[in-house]
Write an enzyme that holds these catalytic residues in place. Structure first.
Site, PDB file in Angstrom:
ATOM      1  N   PRO A  50       0.927  -1.520  -0.387  1.00 56.11           N
ATOM      2  CA  PRO A  50      -0.272  -0.420  -0.351  1.00 56.11           C
ATOM      3  C   PRO A  50       1.153   1.730  -0.061  1.00 56.11           C
ATOM      4  O   PRO A  50       1.907   1.238   0.757  1.00 56.11           O
ATOM      5  CB  PRO A  50      -0.365   0.089   1.465  1.00 56.11           C
ATOM      6  CG  PRO A  50      -0.864  -1.886   1.745  1.00 56.11           C
ATOM      7  CD  PRO A  50       0.587  -1.915   1.122  1.00 56.11           C
ATOM      8  N   LYS A  51       0.475   2.167  -0.898  1.00 59.79           N
ATOM      9  CA  LYS A  51       0.991   3.662  -0.614  1.00 59.79           C
ATOM     10  C   LYS A  51       0.912   3.859   0.825  1.00 59.79           C
ATOM     11  O   LYS A  51      -0.746   4.367   1.285  1.00 59.79           O
ATOM     12  CB  LYS A  51       0.390   4.811  -2.012  1.00 59.79           C
ATOM     13  CG  LYS A  51       0.862   5.811  -1.662  1.00 59.79           C
ATOM     14  CD  LYS A  51       2.527   6.462  -1.387  1.00 59.79           C
ATOM     15  CE  LYS A  51       2.726   7.824  -1.642  1.00 59.79           C
ATOM     16  NZ  LYS A  51       3.636   8.077  -0.408  1.00 59.79           N
ATOM     17  N   TRP A  52       1.869   4.629   1.476  1.00 61.00           N
ATOM     18  CA  TRP A  52       1.186   5.037   2.985  1.00 61.00           C
ATOM     19  C   TRP A  52       1.529   6.736   2.793  1.00 61.00           C
ATOM     20  O   TRP A  52       2.300   7.455   2.085  1.00 61.00           O
ATOM     21  CB  TRP A  52       2.097   4.937   3.713  1.00 61.00           C
ATOM     22  CG  TRP A  52       1.745   3.412   4.116  1.00 61.00           C
ATOM     23  CD1 TRP A  52       2.702   2.187   3.830  1.00 61.00           C
ATOM     24  CD2 TRP A  52       1.180   2.733   5.004  1.00 61.00           C
ATOM     25  NE1 TRP A  52       2.117   1.100   3.389  1.00 61.00           N
ATOM     26  CE2 TRP A  52       1.332   1.083   4.994  1.00 61.00           C
ATOM     27  CE3 TRP A  52       0.354   3.095   6.332  1.00 61.00           C
ATOM     28  CZ2 TRP A  52       0.395   0.533   5.533  1.00 61.00           C
ATOM     29  CZ3 TRP A  52      -0.530   2.132   6.965  1.00 61.00           C
ATOM     30  CH2 TRP A  52      -0.596   0.705   6.663  1.00 61.00           C
TER      31      TRP A  52
ATOM     32  N   PRO B 268      -2.870   3.625  -3.371  1.00 63.20           N
ATOM     33  CA  PRO B 268      -2.585   2.943  -4.295  1.00 63.20           C
ATOM     34  C   PRO B 268      -1.806   2.036  -3.832  1.00 63.20           C
ATOM     35  O   PRO B 268      -0.852   2.135  -2.693  1.00 63.20           O
ATOM     36  CB  PRO B 268      -2.788   4.416  -4.649  1.00 63.20           C
ATOM     37  CG  PRO B 268      -3.481   5.362  -4.603  1.00 63.20           C
ATOM     38  CD  PRO B 268      -3.427   5.089  -2.909  1.00 63.20           C
TER      39      PRO B 268
END
Length: 169
Positions: A19-21, A163
Site C-alpha cells: 500500500p501507499k502510505w 494506491p
C-alpha cells in the site's frame, strides 16, 4: 529503496506490491543501545517522535529498518497533516503529541540485522525477517511490518484502500 507507483496492479515476476502510505519515509537504526530515527534525507526525527524511538528499543542491536512514519486520525484514516504538525515538537510537547496522536513506524524493509548487511538478501527473506523482528509485546505499539499486498507473480488478490507502490527484489 524508493517505491515506484504503478497504474496496473499486475506485477512482473520478482516484484511485490505494498500500500501507499501517507507519511514520512524514515530509517530507524539501533546501535550500542542507541536508537536513531532519520528522514530519508538524514534529518534527525527522534525528538519529535519519542514513541517510535521507544518502540524501536526492542530491536536487536546493530539493526536498521526502512519504513514510514504515519499517524491515524480518530476515524482511523491516515492523517498526514497531524504528522506534519509533530515535526517541530520536542520534549514535553512531543510527549503530549505522542499521547494524543501516536506515530507508528511501518516497516518496509530490513537493511541490517544484528550487524549483518541484509541488503544483499532476497526481498522475501528480508521481509520475513523484518516481520519476526518487529513482533512486540502489546504494550509497545509504534513499530509494525507492512503486509505485502500482492503475490510475487500475477494479479493482486484484492484492491487495497490506497494506491499501490511496488519494489523489486
Amino acid at each position: 529503496m524508493l517505491a515506484t507507483p504503478v497504474s496496473d496492479r499486475v506485477l512482473r515476476p520478482g516484484w511485490a506490491g505494498e500500500p501507499k502510505w501517507d507519511g514520512f519515509r524514515a530509517l530507524v537504526s539501533v546501535d550500542a543501545g542507541q536508537v536513531v530515527l532519520r528522514s530519508r534525507r538524514g534529518t534527525e526525527m527522534g525528538p519529535a517522535f519519542p514513541e517510535a524511538v521507544a518502540g524501536a528499543v526492542q530491536l536487536p542491536d546493530a539493526t536498521a529498518l526502512d519504513g514510514e512514519l504515519v499517524v491515524w486520525d480518530a476515524a482511523g484514516r491516515l492523517a498526514f497533516e497531524q504528522l506534519q504538525n509533530r515535526l517541530q515538537r520536542r520534549g514535553a510537547g512531543a510527549a503530549r503529541a505522542a499521547d494524543e496522536r501516536p506515530a507508528h513506524f511501518v516497516v518496509f524493509d530490513l537493511l541490517r540485522l544484528s550487524g549483518t548487511d541484509a541488503t544483499r538478501w532476497p526481498y522475501r527473506r528480508r521481509r520475513a525477517r523484518a516481520r519476526v523482528r518487529v513482533r512486540r509485546p502489546s504494550t509497545v505499539r509504534p513499530v509494525g511490518a507492512v503486509p505485502v499486498d500482492c503475490p510475487p507473480r500475477g494479479r493482486c488478490a484484492r484492491r487495497p484502500p490506497m494506491p499501490t507502490s511496488c519494489a523489486s527484489g
